[in-house]
Design an enzyme around this catalytic site. Sequence first.
Site, PDB file in Angstrom:
ATOM      1  N   GLY A   1       0.805  -1.222   0.000  1.00  0.00           N
ATOM      2  CA  GLY A   1       0.000   0.000   0.000  1.00  0.00           C
ATOM      3  C   GLY A   1       0.836   1.270   0.000  1.00  0.00           C
ATOM      4  O   GLY A   1       1.657   1.489   0.883  1.00  0.00           O
TER       5      GLY A   1
ATOM      6  N   GLY B   1      -0.331   4.403   0.337  1.00  0.00           N
ATOM      7  CA  GLY B   1      -1.156   5.506   0.833  1.00  0.00           C
ATOM      8  C   GLY B   1      -0.327   6.362   1.781  1.00  0.00           C
ATOM      9  O   GLY B   1       0.910   6.323   1.761  1.00  0.00           O
TER      10      GLY B   1
ATOM     11  N   VAL C   1      -2.025  -7.505  -3.853  1.00  0.00           N
ATOM     12  CA  VAL C   1      -1.710  -8.633  -2.968  1.00  0.00           C
ATOM     13  C   VAL C   1      -3.004  -9.358  -2.637  1.00  0.00           C
ATOM     14  O   VAL C   1      -3.955  -8.759  -2.141  1.00  0.00           O
ATOM     15  CB  VAL C   1      -1.007  -8.145  -1.686  1.00  0.00           C
ATOM     16  CG1 VAL C   1      -0.711  -9.329  -0.767  1.00  0.00           C
ATOM     17  CG2 VAL C   1       0.274  -7.398  -2.028  1.00  0.00           C
TER      18      VAL C   1
ATOM     19  N   GLU D   1     -18.632  17.795   3.473  1.00  0.00           N
ATOM     20  CA  GLU D   1     -17.878  18.541   2.453  1.00  0.00           C
ATOM     21  C   GLU D   1     -18.520  18.386   1.078  1.00  0.00           C
ATOM     22  O   GLU D   1     -18.618  19.332   0.302  1.00  0.00           O
ATOM     23  CB  GLU D   1     -16.415  18.084   2.455  1.00  0.00           C
ATOM     24  CG  GLU D   1     -15.716  18.521   3.746  1.00  0.00           C
ATOM     25  CD  GLU D   1     -14.234  18.215   3.799  1.00  0.00           C
ATOM     26  OE1 GLU D   1     -13.758  17.378   3.018  1.00  0.00           O
ATOM     27  OE2 GLU D   1     -13.540  18.843   4.629  1.00  0.00           O
TER      28      GLU D   1
ATOM     29  N   ASP E   1      -5.115   3.076   8.281  1.00  0.00           N
ATOM     30  CA  ASP E   1      -6.538   2.734   8.459  1.00  0.00           C
ATOM     31  C   ASP E   1      -6.777   1.263   8.763  1.00  0.00           C
ATOM     32  O   ASP E   1      -7.701   0.913   9.493  1.00  0.00           O
ATOM     33  CB  ASP E   1      -7.311   3.059   7.164  1.00  0.00           C
ATOM     34  CG  ASP E   1      -7.730   4.510   7.077  1.00  0.00           C
ATOM     35  OD1 ASP E   1      -7.308   5.304   7.949  1.00  0.00           O
ATOM     36  OD2 ASP E   1      -8.459   4.863   6.129  1.00  0.00           O
TER      37      ASP E   1
ATOM     38  N   ALA F   1      -5.638  10.651   8.118  1.00  0.00           N
ATOM     39  CA  ALA F   1      -4.291  10.733   7.538  1.00  0.00           C
ATOM     40  C   ALA F   1      -3.197  10.841   8.609  1.00  0.00           C
ATOM     41  O   ALA F   1      -2.148  10.185   8.486  1.00  0.00           O
ATOM     42  CB  ALA F   1      -4.234  11.925   6.582  1.00  0.00           C
ATOM     43  N   GLN F   2      -3.428  11.633   9.652  1.00  0.00           N
ATOM     44  CA  GLN F   2      -2.353  11.859  10.632  1.00  0.00           C
ATOM     45  C   GLN F   2      -1.883  10.584  11.346  1.00  0.00           C
ATOM     46  O   GLN F   2      -0.677  10.334  11.409  1.00  0.00           O
ATOM     47  CB  GLN F   2      -2.753  12.939  11.642  1.00  0.00           C
ATOM     48  CG  GLN F   2      -2.362  14.345  11.207  1.00  0.00           C
ATOM     49  CD  GLN F   2      -0.878  14.479  10.865  1.00  0.00           C
ATOM     50  OE1 GLN F   2      -0.016  13.964  11.550  1.00  0.00           O
ATOM     51  NE2 GLN F   2      -0.581  15.167   9.785  1.00  0.00           N
TER      52      GLN F   2
HETATM   53  C1  LIG Z   1     -13.482  10.984   0.785  1.00  0.00           C
HETATM   54  C2  LIG Z   1     -12.493  10.937   1.916  1.00  0.00           C
HETATM   55  C3  LIG Z   1     -12.162  12.097   2.590  1.00  0.00           C
HETATM   56  C4  LIG Z   1     -11.247  12.058   3.636  1.00  0.00           C
HETATM   57  N1  LIG Z   1     -10.931  13.234   4.281  1.00  0.00           N
HETATM   58  C5  LIG Z   1     -10.002  13.205   5.260  1.00  0.00           C
HETATM   59  C6  LIG Z   1      -9.602  14.409   5.901  1.00  0.00           C
HETATM   60  O1  LIG Z   1     -10.103  15.495   5.587  1.00  0.00           O
HETATM   61  N2  LIG Z   1      -8.636  14.335   6.871  1.00  0.00           N
HETATM   62  C7  LIG Z   1      -8.069  13.142   7.225  1.00  0.00           C
HETATM   63  O2  LIG Z   1      -7.183  13.134   8.099  1.00  0.00           O
HETATM   64  N3  LIG Z   1      -8.434  11.997   6.644  1.00  0.00           N
HETATM   65  C8  LIG Z   1      -9.378  11.994   5.670  1.00  0.00           C
HETATM   66  N4  LIG Z   1      -9.739  10.822   5.076  1.00  0.00           N
HETATM   67  C9  LIG Z   1      -9.156   9.568   5.564  1.00  0.00           C
HETATM   68  C10 LIG Z   1      -7.742   9.369   5.035  1.00  0.00           C
HETATM   69  O3  LIG Z   1      -7.704   9.554   3.643  1.00  0.00           O
HETATM   70  C11 LIG Z   1      -7.289   7.966   5.409  1.00  0.00           C
HETATM   71  O4  LIG Z   1      -7.331   7.862   6.804  1.00  0.00           O
HETATM   72  C12 LIG Z   1      -5.885   7.698   4.919  1.00  0.00           C
HETATM   73  O5  LIG Z   1      -5.860   7.695   3.504  1.00  0.00           O
HETATM   74  C13 LIG Z   1      -5.358   6.374   5.464  1.00  0.00           C
HETATM   75  O6  LIG Z   1      -4.087   6.139   4.942  1.00  0.00           O
HETATM   76  P1  LIG Z   1      -3.597   4.659   4.651  1.00  0.00           P
HETATM   77  O7  LIG Z   1      -2.200   4.778   4.148  1.00  0.00           O
HETATM   78  O8  LIG Z   1      -3.866   3.797   5.820  1.00  0.00           O
HETATM   79  O9  LIG Z   1      -4.551   4.107   3.482  1.00  0.00           O
HETATM   80  P2  LIG Z   1      -4.789   4.665   2.016  1.00  0.00           P
HETATM   81  O10 LIG Z   1      -4.393   6.077   1.880  1.00  0.00           O
HETATM   82  O11 LIG Z   1      -6.196   4.290   1.697  1.00  0.00           O
HETATM   83  O12 LIG Z   1      -3.808   3.778   1.127  1.00  0.00           O
HETATM   84  C14 LIG Z   1      -3.947   2.406   0.974  1.00  0.00           C
HETATM   85  C15 LIG Z   1      -3.207   1.975  -0.291  1.00  0.00           C
HETATM   86  O13 LIG Z   1      -3.166   0.557  -0.324  1.00  0.00           O
HETATM   87  C16 LIG Z   1      -3.438   0.102  -1.640  1.00  0.00           C
HETATM   88  N5  LIG Z   1      -3.978  -1.251  -1.526  1.00  0.00           N
HETATM   89  C17 LIG Z   1      -5.080  -1.639  -0.822  1.00  0.00           C
HETATM   90  N6  LIG Z   1      -5.223  -2.976  -0.872  1.00  0.00           N
HETATM   91  C18 LIG Z   1      -4.195  -3.442  -1.610  1.00  0.00           C
HETATM   92  C19 LIG Z   1      -3.812  -4.736  -2.027  1.00  0.00           C
HETATM   93  N7  LIG Z   1      -4.498  -5.832  -1.666  1.00  0.00           N
HETATM   94  N8  LIG Z   1      -2.711  -4.876  -2.809  1.00  0.00           N
HETATM   95  C20 LIG Z   1      -1.993  -3.774  -3.176  1.00  0.00           C
HETATM   96  N9  LIG Z   1      -2.315  -2.529  -2.807  1.00  0.00           N
HETATM   97  C21 LIG Z   1      -3.406  -2.357  -2.033  1.00  0.00           C
HETATM   98  C22 LIG Z   1      -4.404   1.132  -2.190  1.00  0.00           C
HETATM   99  O14 LIG Z   1      -4.360   1.162  -3.611  1.00  0.00           O
HETATM  100  C23 LIG Z   1      -3.881   2.424  -1.565  1.00  0.00           C
HETATM  101  O15 LIG Z   1      -2.942   3.065  -2.400  1.00  0.00           O
HETATM  102  C24 LIG Z   1     -10.653  10.830   4.007  1.00  0.00           C
HETATM  103  C25 LIG Z   1     -10.985   9.664   3.318  1.00  0.00           C
HETATM  104  C26 LIG Z   1     -11.895   9.704   2.280  1.00  0.00           C
HETATM  105  C27 LIG Z   1     -12.243   8.441   1.542  1.00  0.00           C
END
Ligand SMILES: Cc1cc2nc3c(=O)[nH]c(=O)nc-3n(C[C@H](O)[C@H](O)[C@H](O)COP(=O)(O)OP(=O)(O)OC[C@H]3O[C@@H](n4cnc5c(N)ncnc54)[C@H](O)[C@@H]3O)c2cc1C
Length: 427
Positions: free
Chosen positions: A15, A17, A83, A174, A305, A322-323
């Site tokens: 991931g 993200g 994956v 939003e 997440d 995000a934080q």
């Molecule tokens: C519409 C929306 C608005 C938001 N607004 C806010 C905000 O204003 N402030 C805030 O703090 N948070 C906000 N969030 C939440 C925030 O975006 C998430 O908490 C954050 O992205 C989590 O980060 P992460 O790295 O855990 O996951 P993600 O950013 O979701 O990244 C996960 C990555 O893993 C990859 N992936 C998943 N499964 C697989 C797999 N099996 N194989 C390979 N790759 C895979 C995906 O493609 C992705 O790139 C918002 C979320 C959404 C949907």
Amino acid sequence: MNIPRTSYPRIVIIGGGFAGISLAKKLSKQEVQVVLLDKNNYHTFQPLLYQVSTGGLEPDSIAYPIRKILKDFPNFHFRLAEVNEIDASAKKVMTNIGVLKFDYLVIASGSKTNYFGNEEIKKHSMAMKTIPQSLNLRSLILENFEEALLTSDLHERNALMNFVIVGGGPTGVELAGALAEIKKGILPKDYPDLDTRLAQIHIVQSSDCILKGMSDKASEKAEEFLEKLGVNVWKNVRVIDYDGKLVTTDTDLTFETATLIWAAGVMGATIKGIDSRELITRGNRILVNEFNQVKSFSNIFAIGDVACMVTDDYMDGLPMMAQPAIQQGEQLGDNILRLIEQKPMKPFEYKDKGVMATIGRNKAVVDLPKFKFQGVFAWFVWMFVHLFFLIGFRNRVVVFVNWVYNYVRFDREARLIIRPFKKNLKN
Ligand SMILES: Cc1cc2nc3c(=O)[nH]c(=O)nc-3n(C[C@H](O)[C@H](O)[C@H](O)COP(=O)(O)OP(=O)(O)OC[C@H]3O[C@@H](n4cnc5c(N)ncnc54)[C@H](O)[C@@H]3O)c2cc1C
């Protein structure tokens, strides 16, 4: 996968993200081999997805190529791969492009939309978790107005111009604010021969307030801002079903609509192999200890997440924002290096930097740990913070210029139906 085995320990990250990228950056110049796997070749800045859905921004300005983020890092490999399974005992991951062995594995796969088991809602509603979904929503909204212009059936026209958003969290709020701005500033100009005053925007929230995780003041103000924009806020109403035409709720309230937007929840995007009942907790998240280690494994971690870290202040786990993802990625980078050097790891401590949401033009609510404020200043703070955290200089410039242009011109130029919307039942 054509990844050489070197003398360095191999850390596989699933991931790219917020969590995965912050970890990879932390490990960038260390004596380790890092392999990042993602099913997309780009990082998505999810907080601005709603602006893509409403034509305020082009998708390119909130996505960034993962290879470019990490291009200068030695010992780093990216593979475009999904994956499908993790074999913890054999220390390997199974993907759609082959099998990869790891010494350390970090699951940073984020979350996916939670329909709470309602297949009908999943089938007929729109989600806003990815760029393709946001583009679908953009097309559907615009197509609805084109169709509304053609029909002489009043019921059908109303349903096409009726937008129901389920979930009064930041995403729902939003999106509702942006739709209300479109109704006010753009529809009358684009569709002079349609009575666009009939367009309705509803937020349906099952609890007694919107922006539940924020302060009472933020929640009250957000509701006031939405009502001033003409959004109907329905509280203590739970959506039960939607057949593509009619939304039913646990009250007498029903909505005829061609567009139900599901922003009512997310769940951990777990992967087969690390998804057994004893490893998973509330919200389908992987239970981790204070070092982000998955129960019973010393070399498998989960961050962001998908991970549920319970603390005294967060008994249901750290917020899915995000934080926590960024901070956990950074800390885990240090901890894996410590583990390799056989030093004790340091427990993760979450530093709450606040929560914010914007509600249309000039309006936002901001809860910082020490200050809480709402209105125009909050809106500037919201913009500054989002620009700061966007990845890529070009993206920051493009988003900034777009925002200034949209503000001055009361416009949203990306209101384009590039690929007409077709429901993909996998969504
Ligand atoms: C519409 C929306 C608005 C938001 N607004 C806010 C905000 O204003 N402030 C805030 O703090 N948070 C906000 N969030 C939440 C925030 O975006 C998430 O908490 C954050 O992205 C989590 O980060 P992460 O790295 O855990 O996951 P993600 O950013 O979701 O990244 C996960 C990555 O893993 C990859 N992936 C998943 N499964 C697989 C797999 N099996 N194989 C390979 N790759 C895979 C995906 O493609 C992705 O790139 C918002 C979320 C959404 C949907």
